[in-house]
Design a protein around this motif. Structure first.
Motif, PDB file in Angstrom:
ATOM      1  N   CYS A 337       0.857  -1.185   0.000  1.00 36.18           N
ATOM      2  CA  CYS A 337       0.000   0.000   0.000  1.00 36.18           C
ATOM      3  C   CYS A 337       0.898   1.243   0.000  1.00 36.18           C
ATOM      4  CB  CYS A 337      -0.896   0.010   1.229  1.00 36.18           C
ATOM      5  SG  CYS A 337      -2.158  -1.284   1.211  1.00 36.18           S
ATOM      6  N   VAL A 338       0.820   2.017  -1.042  1.00 36.36           N
ATOM      7  CA  VAL A 338       1.622   3.237  -1.162  1.00 36.36           C
ATOM      8  C   VAL A 338       0.685   4.432  -1.202  1.00 36.36           C
ATOM      9  CG1 VAL A 338       3.482   2.032  -2.370  1.00 36.36           C
ATOM     10  CG2 VAL A 338       1.646   3.096  -3.680  1.00 36.36           C
ATOM     11  N   GLN A 339       1.221   5.535  -0.790  1.00 41.68           N
ATOM     12  CA  GLN A 339       0.389   6.738  -0.726  1.00 41.68           C
ATOM     13  C   GLN A 339      -0.053   7.156  -2.119  1.00 41.68           C
ATOM     14  OE1 GLN A 339       2.207   9.977   1.389  1.00 41.68           O
ATOM     15  NE2 GLN A 339       0.242  10.927   1.845  1.00 41.68           N
ATOM     16  N   THR A 340      -1.288   7.512  -2.183  1.00 42.05           N
ATOM     17  CA  THR A 340      -1.850   7.943  -3.459  1.00 42.05           C
ATOM     18  C   THR A 340      -1.268   9.303  -3.821  1.00 42.05           C
ATOM     19  OG1 THR A 340      -3.915   6.812  -2.952  1.00 42.05           O
ATOM     20  CG2 THR A 340      -3.986   8.420  -4.725  1.00 42.05           C
ATOM     21  N   PRO A 341      -0.678   9.460  -5.016  1.00 43.14           N
ATOM     22  CA  PRO A 341      -0.098  10.764  -5.406  1.00 43.14           C
ATOM     23  C   PRO A 341      -1.169  11.854  -5.418  1.00 43.14           C
ATOM     24  CG  PRO A 341       0.580   9.020  -6.924  1.00 43.14           C
ATOM     25  CD  PRO A 341      -0.501   8.450  -6.048  1.00 43.14           C
ATOM     26  N   GLN A 342      -0.758  13.030  -4.844  1.00 40.93           N
ATOM     27  CA  GLN A 342      -1.688  14.144  -4.841  1.00 40.93           C
ATOM     28  C   GLN A 342      -1.509  14.935  -6.138  1.00 40.93           C
ATOM     29  OE1 GLN A 342      -3.991  14.757  -2.480  1.00 40.93           O
ATOM     30  NE2 GLN A 342      -3.307  12.812  -1.558  1.00 40.93           N
ATOM     31  N   PRO A 343      -2.568  15.388  -6.733  1.00 33.74           N
ATOM     32  CA  PRO A 343      -2.433  16.173  -7.961  1.00 33.74           C
ATOM     33  C   PRO A 343      -1.722  17.499  -7.685  1.00 33.74           C
ATOM     34  CG  PRO A 343      -4.690  16.228  -7.164  1.00 33.74           C
ATOM     35  CD  PRO A 343      -3.968  15.214  -6.323  1.00 33.74           C
ATOM     36  N   GLU A 344      -0.682  17.810  -8.499  1.00 31.78           N
ATOM     37  CA  GLU A 344       0.068  19.050  -8.315  1.00 31.78           C
ATOM     38  C   GLU A 344      -0.813  20.259  -8.599  1.00 31.78           C
ATOM     39  OE1 GLU A 344       3.490  18.974 -10.719  1.00 31.78           O
ATOM     40  OE2 GLU A 344       4.390  17.221  -9.725  1.00 31.78           O
ATOM     41  N   LYS A 345      -0.598  21.315  -7.716  1.00 37.56           N
ATOM     42  CA  LYS A 345      -1.384  22.537  -7.906  1.00 37.56           C
ATOM     43  C   LYS A 345      -0.788  23.337  -9.060  1.00 37.56           C
ATOM     44  CE  LYS A 345      -2.855  23.033  -3.124  1.00 37.56           C
ATOM     45  NZ  LYS A 345      -2.884  23.936  -1.951  1.00 37.56           N
ATOM     46  N   GLU A 346      -1.637  23.697  -9.931  1.00 40.52           N
ATOM     47  CA  GLU A 346      -1.164  24.483 -11.075  1.00 40.52           C
ATOM     48  C   GLU A 346      -0.800  25.906 -10.620  1.00 40.52           C
ATOM     49  OE1 GLU A 346      -4.087  24.446 -14.101  1.00 40.52           O
ATOM     50  OE2 GLU A 346      -3.986  22.261 -14.412  1.00 40.52           O
ATOM     51  N   GLU A 347       0.418  26.267 -10.992  1.00 41.17           N
ATOM     52  CA  GLU A 347       0.843  27.619 -10.639  1.00 41.17           C
ATOM     53  C   GLU A 347       0.049  28.634 -11.451  1.00 41.17           C
ATOM     54  OE1 GLU A 347       4.972  27.955 -11.286  1.00 41.17           O
ATOM     55  OE2 GLU A 347       5.510  26.513  -9.712  1.00 41.17           O
ATOM     56  N   GLU A 348      -0.336  29.638 -10.703  1.00 38.99           N
ATOM     57  CA  GLU A 348      -1.117  30.675 -11.366  1.00 38.99           C
ATOM     58  C   GLU A 348      -0.180  31.505 -12.267  1.00 38.99           C
ATOM     59  OE1 GLU A 348      -3.053  33.025  -8.503  1.00 38.99           O
ATOM     60  OE2 GLU A 348      -4.330  31.399  -7.761  1.00 38.99           O
ATOM     61  N   SER A 349      -0.520  31.573 -13.494  1.00 42.63           N
ATOM     62  CA  SER A 349       0.300  32.351 -14.438  1.00 42.63           C
ATOM     63  C   SER A 349       0.046  33.854 -14.230  1.00 42.63           C
ATOM     64  CB  SER A 349      -0.037  31.958 -15.877  1.00 42.63           C
ATOM     65  OG  SER A 349      -1.396  32.189 -16.123  1.00 42.63           O
ATOM     66  N   GLU A 350       1.192  34.563 -14.274  1.00 43.05           N
ATOM     67  CA  GLU A 350       1.045  36.005 -14.096  1.00 43.05           C
ATOM     68  C   GLU A 350       0.472  36.629 -15.365  1.00 43.05           C
ATOM     69  OE1 GLU A 350       4.833  37.560 -13.141  1.00 43.05           O
ATOM     70  OE2 GLU A 350       4.950  36.526 -11.211  1.00 43.05           O
ATOM     71  N   SER A 351      -0.497  37.429 -15.149  1.00 43.56           N
ATOM     72  CA  SER A 351      -1.097  38.076 -16.308  1.00 43.56           C
ATOM     73  C   SER A 351      -0.252  39.314 -16.680  1.00 43.56           C
ATOM     74  CB  SER A 351      -2.531  38.525 -16.000  1.00 43.56           C
ATOM     75  OG  SER A 351      -2.533  39.375 -14.887  1.00 43.56           O
ATOM     76  N   SER A 352       0.072  39.393 -17.924  1.00 36.57           N
ATOM     77  CA  SER A 352       0.893  40.526 -18.387  1.00 36.57           C
ATOM     78  C   SER A 352       0.060  41.804 -18.407  1.00 36.57           C
ATOM     79  CB  SER A 352       1.422  40.242 -19.797  1.00 36.57           C
ATOM     80  OG  SER A 352       0.358  39.992 -20.669  1.00 36.57           O
ATOM     81  N   GLU A 353       0.707  42.875 -17.876  1.00 35.86           N
ATOM     82  CA  GLU A 353      -0.020  44.139 -17.842  1.00 35.86           C
ATOM     83  C   GLU A 353       0.230  44.924 -19.146  1.00 35.86           C
ATOM     84  OE1 GLU A 353       1.265  46.321 -14.485  1.00 35.86           O
ATOM     85  OE2 GLU A 353       0.491  44.857 -13.057  1.00 35.86           O
TER      86      GLU A 353
END
Length: 362
Positions: A337-353
């Motif tokens: 029994c191995v730990q279930t991989p957690q889904p990686e959080k998507e980094e919020e892309s910086e919006s260009s001004e």
């Protein structure tokens, strides 16, 4: 020239062929005689139905009173006769249509001249005129009486072969319970409650009797298999289940029935049993325990000794057993029994001004 041996063999083959041909001819002749009577009966039955169907009809013209006065009444008219005759046979019935066509003049004779004196069309037409049938209780070309007499063929206990036809051999086919040439004797399992030279009443023996002289189990001449005589010479049921060794398999119990027994499956919680249900076990099956005389499920998951010892596993109880599954948040991979991989959080892309340059005034 053939020798004596082959000549004899050839002669025997010819005689055999002739015998077979004659036999088939006799069988076909009997079948034809019986079939002709059946066809004639159908015709006369349909004629009587036609009489009922047309009983309230008339000529159907514009002036019925004049037609009946001038052309004779519809009730006895040729028009009514033709309407009835046209409905005697189905178009697909060759034998029926052939018989009607061949004997159409007989229907006219009966209709206009014989009906009043001979109201029974079947008797006048099928039996007395074209002679394809016989009166009830008689058979064969000469309408001989059946065994037992024409009033009570086979003494009322069977069917006479060819009864009512010009075919058959007059032999009796006895009803259930009766046997013999005259249907006066009783088969095994029945006895003569009443019997004389012309009448027989066969009554069923007791269930335990193979043969008997009366209706009770004390009047058996011989017991059926599964029964035996007791001290009073009465046939009683043998309890096959009372024997020391059961006639059934290990996972079955014996259920006694009249004259026999049956084997029923034990409850799934039992290892051997004496009857139905978890309280009739001889021993409990694996995964079950005796609780006050009844086999109940063992909850392996609540035992002091842990049964699911591998890391990150938990126990689930089942009927008669248990199963080990991975704990919440873990999944099985290669037996572990191995730990279930957690889904990686998507980094919020910086919006260009977007920089807007103001328009200068000219």
């Amino acid at each position: 020239m053939l020798s004596a041996g082959p000549q004899r063999l050839l002669l025997l083959l010819l005689l055999s062929c002739v015998t077979l041909v004659l036999l088939f001819q006799v069988v076909d002749a009997k079948r034809d005689l019986t079939g002709a009577c059946v066809t004639c009966q159908q015709i006369t039955d349909n004629f009587n139905k036609g009489l009922e169907r047309t009983v309230k009809q008339n000529f159907g013209g514009g002036n019925t009173a004049w037609e009946e006065r001038k052309l004779s009444k519809y009730e006895t008219s040729e028009i009514r006769l033709m309407e009835i005759v046209e409905g005697l046979c189905d178009s697909s019935s060759f034998e029926c249509n052939r018989m009607v066509e061949e004997h159409e003049e007989h229907f006219e004779t009966w209709w206009f001249k014989r009906k009043a004196k001979h109201p029974d069309l079947h008797k006048w037409f099928c039996i007395e005129t074209i002679k394809v049938c016989c009166p009830k209780g008689t058979f064969g070309p000469h309408c001989n009486s059946c065994v037992g007499g024409s009033d009570r063929p086979c003494h009322g206990n069977g069917m006479c072969d060819g009864d009512g036809t010009r075919g058959g051999n007059g032999k009796c086919s006895c009803d259930h319970g009766y046997k013999g040439e005259f249907c006066l004797d009783c088969i095994d399992g029945y006895f003569n409650e009443v019997r004389n030279d012309t009448f027989s009443l066969c009554t069923e023996c007791d269930t335990s009797c193979k043969t008997c002289t009366g209706a009770t189990n004390q009047e058996c001449d011989e017991c059926k298999e599964g029964w035996e005589e007791d001290d009073q010479e009465a046939c009683v049921d043998v309890n096959e289940c009372a024997n020391d060794s059961s006639p059934c398999e290990e996972d079955q119990y014996c259920l006694n029935t009249e004259g026999s027994y049956s084997c029923k499956a034990c409850d799934s919680v039992c290892s051997g049993c004496t009857g139905a249900g978890p309280d009739k076990c001889q021993a409990c099956a694996s995964g079950y325990q005796d609780t006050e005389g009844t086999c109940t499920d063992i909850d392996e998951c609540s035992q002091p000794e842990a049964v699911c010892i591998e890391e990150h596993r938990e126990c689930i109880n089942t009927k008669g057993s248990y199963t080990c599954i991975c704990s919440s948040g873990y999944e099985e991979q290669d037996g572990e029994c191995v730990q279930t991989p957690q889904p990686e959080k998507e980094e919020e892309s910086e919006s260009s001004e977007t920089t807007t340059t103001p328009h200068g005034e000219l």
